[in-house]
Scaffold this active site. Sequence first.
Site, PDB file in Angstrom:
ATOM      1  N   HIS A  82       2.579  18.238  59.443  1.00 34.01           N
ATOM      2  CA  HIS A  82       1.672  17.086  59.478  1.00 34.01           C
ATOM      3  C   HIS A  82       1.863  16.326  60.779  1.00 34.01           C
ATOM      4  O   HIS A  82       2.985  16.128  61.232  1.00 34.01           O
ATOM      5  CB  HIS A  82       1.965  16.146  58.304  1.00 34.01           C
ATOM      6  CG  HIS A  82       1.120  14.910  58.321  1.00 34.01           C
ATOM      7  ND1 HIS A  82      -0.191  14.908  57.885  1.00 34.01           N
ATOM      8  CD2 HIS A  82       1.379  13.652  58.756  1.00 34.01           C
ATOM      9  CE1 HIS A  82      -0.693  13.687  58.049  1.00 34.01           C
ATOM     10  NE2 HIS A  82       0.228  12.914  58.568  1.00 34.01           N
ATOM     11  N   ASP A 161      -2.600   6.539  46.031  1.00 35.91           N
ATOM     12  CA  ASP A 161      -2.573   6.252  47.467  1.00 35.91           C
ATOM     13  C   ASP A 161      -3.964   5.890  47.973  1.00 35.91           C
ATOM     14  O   ASP A 161      -4.125   4.983  48.784  1.00 35.91           O
ATOM     15  CB  ASP A 161      -2.030   7.456  48.252  1.00 35.91           C
ATOM     16  CG  ASP A 161      -2.191   7.241  49.752  1.00 35.91           C
ATOM     17  OD1 ASP A 161      -1.572   6.305  50.288  1.00 35.91           O
ATOM     18  OD2 ASP A 161      -2.970   7.982  50.385  1.00 35.91           O
ATOM     19  N   ARG A 168      -4.854  -1.945  51.260  1.00 32.54           N
ATOM     20  CA  ARG A 168      -4.012  -2.351  52.399  1.00 32.54           C
ATOM     21  C   ARG A 168      -4.851  -2.573  53.653  1.00 32.54           C
ATOM     22  O   ARG A 168      -4.581  -3.462  54.453  1.00 32.54           O
ATOM     23  CB  ARG A 168      -2.943  -1.281  52.667  1.00 32.54           C
ATOM     24  CG  ARG A 168      -1.840  -1.247  51.616  1.00 32.54           C
ATOM     25  CD  ARG A 168      -1.025   0.034  51.712  1.00 32.54           C
ATOM     26  NE  ARG A 168      -0.508   0.234  53.055  1.00 32.54           N
ATOM     27  CZ  ARG A 168      -0.338   1.442  53.632  1.00 32.54           C
ATOM     28  NH1 ARG A 168      -0.632   2.554  52.981  1.00 32.54           N
ATOM     29  NH2 ARG A 168       0.125   1.529  54.847  1.00 32.54           N
ATOM     30  N   SER A 183       2.807   6.739  51.803  1.00 33.92           N
ATOM     31  CA  SER A 183       1.412   7.175  51.761  1.00 33.92           C
ATOM     32  C   SER A 183       1.270   8.585  52.341  1.00 33.92           C
ATOM     33  O   SER A 183       0.701   9.488  51.715  1.00 33.92           O
ATOM     34  CB  SER A 183       0.563   6.171  52.559  1.00 33.92           C
ATOM     35  OG  SER A 183      -0.723   6.661  52.818  1.00 33.92           O
ATOM     36  N   LYS A 187       0.904  12.507  50.048  1.00 30.27           N
ATOM     37  CA  LYS A 187      -0.167  13.506  50.223  1.00 30.27           C
ATOM     38  C   LYS A 187       0.413  14.874  50.570  1.00 30.27           C
ATOM     39  O   LYS A 187      -0.057  15.906  50.085  1.00 30.27           O
ATOM     40  CB  LYS A 187      -1.133  13.025  51.309  1.00 30.27           C
ATOM     41  CG  LYS A 187      -2.021  11.873  50.794  1.00 30.27           C
ATOM     42  CD  LYS A 187      -2.909  11.285  51.863  1.00 30.27           C
ATOM     43  CE  LYS A 187      -2.187  10.237  52.670  1.00 30.27           C
ATOM     44  NZ  LYS A 187      -3.029   9.157  53.196  1.00 30.27           N
TER      45      LYS A 187
END
Length: 434
Positions: A82, A161, A168, A183, A187
Amino acid sequence: MRMVDIIEKKRDGLELTKEEISFAIEGYTRGEIPDYQMSAFAMAIYFNDMTTEERVHLTKTMVESGDQVDLSDIAGIKVDKHSTGGVGDTTTLILAPLVASVGVPVAKMSGRGLGHTGGTIDKLESVEGFNVELDGKTFNNLVNKNKIAVVGQSGNLTPADKKLYGLRDVTATVDSIPLIASSIMSKKIASGADAIVLDVKTGSGAFMKDLEGAKELAHAMVQIGNGAGRETIAVISDMNQPLGFAVGNALEVKEAIDTLKGYGPADLEELCLTLGSRMVYLGKQAETIEEAREKLEEAIRSGSAIETFKTFLAAQGGDASVVDDSSRLPTASYTFEVEAKEDGVVAEIIADEIGIAASLLGAGRLTKESEIDLAVGLVLNKKIGDQVSKGDSLVTIHSNREDVDEVVDKISHSYTISEKKVEKRPLIYDVIYE
Ligand code: URA
Ligand code: CA
């Protein structure tokens, strides 16, 4: 249990129990806890932080709020990657076939995204016929057979999330390390990988502008991953200028092909080898990171990396001949050069501005619904530290429109040319293991 007591406890800087975190997150996801209480809770976390244990539990609770991808039918250790996002970041397109070619199974779920260019899925769609929608069984079979498949996101992953991130965004509570880290990691964990390599960007074109913040976020995510039983390593890399030369969709596919063949941009290749060697190591296809890196370098030299990319494209219906003939990718109608106005050395390139210039051409989505133009984008001919003479091309614009004045202005503005010598910046700042 009452939500107001949980908010008060966090407001006073105390550590929450697992039960309290679950109560808040589960209740909010079900709609039983209202936005105003969740906003106050997020703000209390913003000011008072969370311990590693609290962060791990928050993440696990968000993972369990929705579907979780089951990759257990796929043999081997599934390693995911990621990136926290940057401009011209083509790494996934390269890393997936590269590490697959040395035996690491890559079962990748990827997004489209609202960035300056499309996401990995959009980029892959510049290959004629490429299918990003596979059912679970076909997907698993392809990974078992070829070690690689990439699909678009589907299913109801981490609804907690989704809801909390939206809240947020409008309550000034995005910029919180425990909330960002949980968060992102929720995922990744819900996507089913056994191990995770993170590319945390730092610099003007990154989400975390300064190195200290990037390090803090990297430690937080690595601790959450390891705490949730997924071995995680983070690399901190530079995003003070776009990565590689290409910024666009088809243009980045071409850049990925070049890199897999061994003649890509040096910074892009180096980052892919740095991230890829950690993926191979976590995937237990090498004893050490050095050995993993040698295997990847050999896969590029021998041609097995690019062969894996071809096999992957063909297996999902794509026209694999793009690998040998890039004119088969979408091509823009016009090109324009942005020229240097003076002699000197490139001292700065504001990555964000380059990204915006690409999105003005149509390379990125402005809203979730908008269509992107896969052919358009930019190719940087000069990067930080390069010598330029007046009139040299800094950037080539690939456009389907003739009027590119605004784009030229943005690009000119993003480049600073200096008379003084400029130090090349480091590409990799740190690697975080714990
Ligand atoms: N990206 C995410 O997915 N979550 C955050 O909180 C911030 C950036
Ligand atoms: Ca690039």
